[in-house]
Write an enzyme that holds these catalytic residues in place. Structure first.
Site, PDB file in Angstrom:
ATOM      1  N   THR A   1      15.098  -4.824   6.503  1.00 30.34           N
ATOM      2  CA  THR A   1      15.396  -4.627   7.940  1.00 30.34           C
ATOM      3  C   THR A   1      16.000  -3.061   7.781  1.00 30.34           C
ATOM      4  O   THR A   1      16.464  -2.829   6.665  1.00 30.34           O
ATOM      5  CB  THR A   1      16.551  -5.471   8.607  1.00 30.34           C
ATOM      6  OG1 THR A   1      15.800  -6.704   8.511  1.00 30.34           O
ATOM      7  CG2 THR A   1      16.752  -4.922  10.189  1.00 30.34           C
TER       8      THR A   1
ATOM      9  N   SER B   1      14.721 -13.530  15.981  1.00 32.50           N
ATOM     10  CA  SER B   1      15.182 -12.426  15.441  1.00 32.50           C
ATOM     11  C   SER B   1      16.637 -12.309  15.714  1.00 32.50           C
ATOM     12  O   SER B   1      17.171 -12.693  16.852  1.00 32.50           O
ATOM     13  CB  SER B   1      14.405 -11.045  15.624  1.00 32.50           C
ATOM     14  OG  SER B   1      15.109  -9.982  15.197  1.00 32.50           O
TER      15      SER B   1
HETATM   16  O1  DON Z   1      14.719 -10.448  12.419  1.00 30.03           O
HETATM   17  C1  DON Z   1      15.409 -10.981  11.915  1.00 30.03           C
HETATM   18  O2  DON Z   1      16.800 -11.267  12.395  1.00 30.03           O
HETATM   19  C2  DON Z   1      15.558 -10.645  10.355  1.00 30.03           C
HETATM   20  N1  DON Z   1      14.159 -10.916  10.061  1.00 30.03           N
HETATM   21  C3  DON Z   1      16.237  -9.569   9.606  1.00 30.03           C
HETATM   22  C4  DON Z   1      16.234  -9.370   8.499  1.00 30.03           C
HETATM   23  C5  DON Z   1      17.252  -8.720   7.783  1.00 30.03           C
HETATM   24  O3  DON Z   1      17.866  -8.010   8.385  1.00 30.03           O
HETATM   25  C6  DON Z   1      17.210  -8.563   6.330  1.00 30.03           C
HETATM   26  N2  DON Z   1      18.247  -7.576   5.896  1.00 30.03           N
HETATM   27  N3  DON Z   1      19.029  -7.773   5.060  1.00 30.03           N
END
Ligand code: DON
Length: 566
Positions: free
Chosen positions: A378, A449
């Site tokens: 992300t 999410s």
């Molecule tokens: O949409 C979401 O909440 C997750 N897929 C986000 C993943 C994320 O932030 C990974 N980072 N460390």
């Protein structure tokens, strides 16, 4: 439980370390254009530089943000890229505000128990390989954003990233570390191995140059043919063929059926400011508003530090309990909008004691007689310009290198966002989050999410864009930055530097950054919190308008980590 911890602590701490230029001084991550009229903050100096160059060529904040997003897919592909999804909050110069939902969709053939084997959810299936992949939404969302308010063409904002992919960039120690940590899984997919491993199948080393000719060609084809290349053309067809041969469910028709959704932002008030957050399928906007609503029921300015942290943790716990029960894609499940209502926050505040943790918290009942149905690894990019364009994009392939799959010939790392669904009631995802029916898998549904792109307004004018990476800690990071900058009037760079905490109800642990003073840690333990110390938590980016100037801020923790490693 132990393995989940180890896994997601790893994700949150090092998941967004990234590739950096040799000169990775803080100034390169967050930059203001030479005329002072635009600013960009990202986790990567290449991405920020390309965005600033796009502004110099006549682009606005929207063009810059899109150019940064495509560049991140080149230099930071373990975190985000066009094989993933995103949420975009944008305020256009003419004052209109849009929430663009580019979240992945489950394929038409997806089914509720597709990850359940012998009665138990199998995390390997939802995290690695063909079944983990949702239909990526980023290309369609960026195209929509460009059409809404960009000054340049899609071609002009994509080409610089394509050129960088072709020419190559220097792998930083931080990126090399991510490749090395994921190498065993990358090896399973020859096209992924061909990018990130050398000819002997060893992880590519730091300071070597990484060229991605296939990715450059894919970017150029999208630049020339538009999103159709991705959703209806060669990209979709190649992916469909690979899926059919490798046990996947995604078809080229799923790509053709992908839809960007325009959502209604969650609007709330805090400390005299108006906040715009992202609605479902993100839980971010709802719970950022909910937690701040709970906090403001207390005399925030006169609490002792430990009392304040305790209160924040309790508020988070109530919010995450609601998340696990109520939240999912609002096109499929009824999400009570009143979770973000101040009257609901008052009912929760009454249950919170400032002395002791509240035992046995369960999801609340937010139906308080008001309209309650919300119908219809992300990265966060913040960009703004003095014409009044403000952009907050949070974009992800989910965990490091997503599904680890690159379809041969494309160079695109595909997401593993299917793991953000609740594979089974009670089964934790990669971030330890559990869910209910609201977030069960269904054809064409979007996984829940935590991404929380946020815009802040004072007297109707934009004053801040922010967001974060880090799974569920995204919500906690955004809450804390808003609390310190809006309620406590700290400059945003100082707000972001404060020691962070995170409590997500399940597991019932209070994650605390190591920088938190020992006496406060002890006071929190006395109030009943079980503490877990993290060296550092999160990766936020923000832009603040202060004294008439745009101040971009990139995550100090990420910059520090990269500087240490380089
Ligand atoms: O949409 C979401 O909440 C997750 N897929 C986000 C993943 C994320 O932030 C990974 N980072 N460390």
């Amino acid at each position: 439980m132990k393995t989940i911890f180890a896994m997601w602590i790893g994700l949150v701490i090092v998941g967004f370390t990234n590739s950096v230029l040799a000169d990775d001084s803080a100034n390169n991550y967050a930059q203001v254009s030479s005329d002072g009229r635009a600013a960009v903050a990202t986790v990567n100096p290449y991405a920020t530089q390309i965005a600033i160059d796009v502004i110099a060529r006549g682009g606005n904040a929207i063009d810059a943000a899109i150019a940064a997003a495509f560049t991140l897919g080149v230099v930071d592909g373990h975190n985000s890229g066009i094989g993933g999804g995103c949420f975009v909050l944008v305020r256009l110069a003419d004052g209109r505000i849009f929430a663009i939902d580019g979240r992945e969709m489950a394929p038409a053939a997806a089914s509720r128990d597709m990850f359940v084997v012998d009665g138990k959810a199998d995390p390997e299936l939802s995290r690695t390989g063909a079944l983990a992949i949702g239909i990526p939404g980023s290309v369609a969302a960026f195209d929509k954003l460009q059409k809404l308010g960009g000054k340049l063409t899609f071609r002009e904002v994509i080409f610089p990233a394509a050129d960088l992919a072709e020419k190559g960039f220097v792998i930083s120690p931080a990126l090399a570390e991510r490749i090395s940590a994921t190498a065993d899984n990358l090896k399973k997919f020859p096209a992924s191995a061909a990018i990130y491993l050398d000819k002997d199948n060893n992880p590519r080393s730091a300071f070597s140059s990484l060229q991605q000719k296939d990715l450059a060609a894919t970017y150029r084809a999208i630049a020339k043919q538009g999103p159709d290349y991705f959703y209806r053309g060669d990209f979709a067809k190649k992916t469909g063929r690979w899926m059919a041969a490798n046990g996947g469910l995604v078809t080229h028709k799923d790509f053709a059926n992908y839809q960007v959704k325009m959502r209604k932002p969650i609007v709330s008030e805090f400390a005299g400011y108006t906040l715009y957050g992202f609605p479902p399928p993100s839980s971010g906007g709802v719970h950022v508003a909910q937690i701040l609503n709970i906090l403001e029921q207390f005399d925030l300015d006169n609490l002792a530090p430990a009392e304040r942290y305790h209160l924040i943790a309790e508020a988070m716990k109530f919010a995450f309990a609601d998340r696990a029960h109520w939240l999912g894609d609002s096109d499929f499940t009824k999400v009570p909008l009143s979770i973000a209502d101040k009257r609901y926050a008052q009912t929760i505040a009454k249950k919170i004691s400032l002395d002791k943790t509240t035992p046995n918290i369960t999801a609340g009942n937010p139906d308080i007689g008001i309209q309650h149905v919300m119908n219809k690894h992300t990265t966060h990019i913040a960009a703004a310009d003095m014409d009044g364009n403000w952009v907050a994009i949070t974009s992800t392939v989910n965990t490091s290198f997503g599904s680890k799959v690159v379809i041969p010939g494309t160079g695109v790392v595909l997401n593993n966002q299917m793991d953000d669904f609740s594979a089974q009631v009670g089964a934790a995802n990669a971030f330890g989050l559990v869910g209910s029916d609201a977030n069960a898998i269904a054809p064409r549904k979007r996984p829940l999410s935590s991404m929380s792109p946020t815009l802040v307004f004072k007297n109707g004018e934009p004053v801040m864009a922010l967001g974060a990476a880090g799974g569920p800690t995204i919500i906690s990071q955004v809450v804390q930055t808003l609390l310190y900058s809006l309620n406590d009037s700290m400059p945003v760079e100082k707000a972001m530097a404060q020691a962070r905490i995170h409590q997500q109800w399940n597991p019932n642990l209070l994650f605390v950054e190591a920088a938190m003073p020992a006496d406060i840690q002890q006071a929190l333990q006395k109030k009943g919190h079980e503490l877990k110390i993290w060296p550092s938590m999160g990766a936020s980016q923000a832009i603040q308008l202060r004294d008439g100037k745009l101040i971009p801020v990139a995550e100090p923790r990420v910059i520090l980590q990269n500087q240490r490693k380089n």
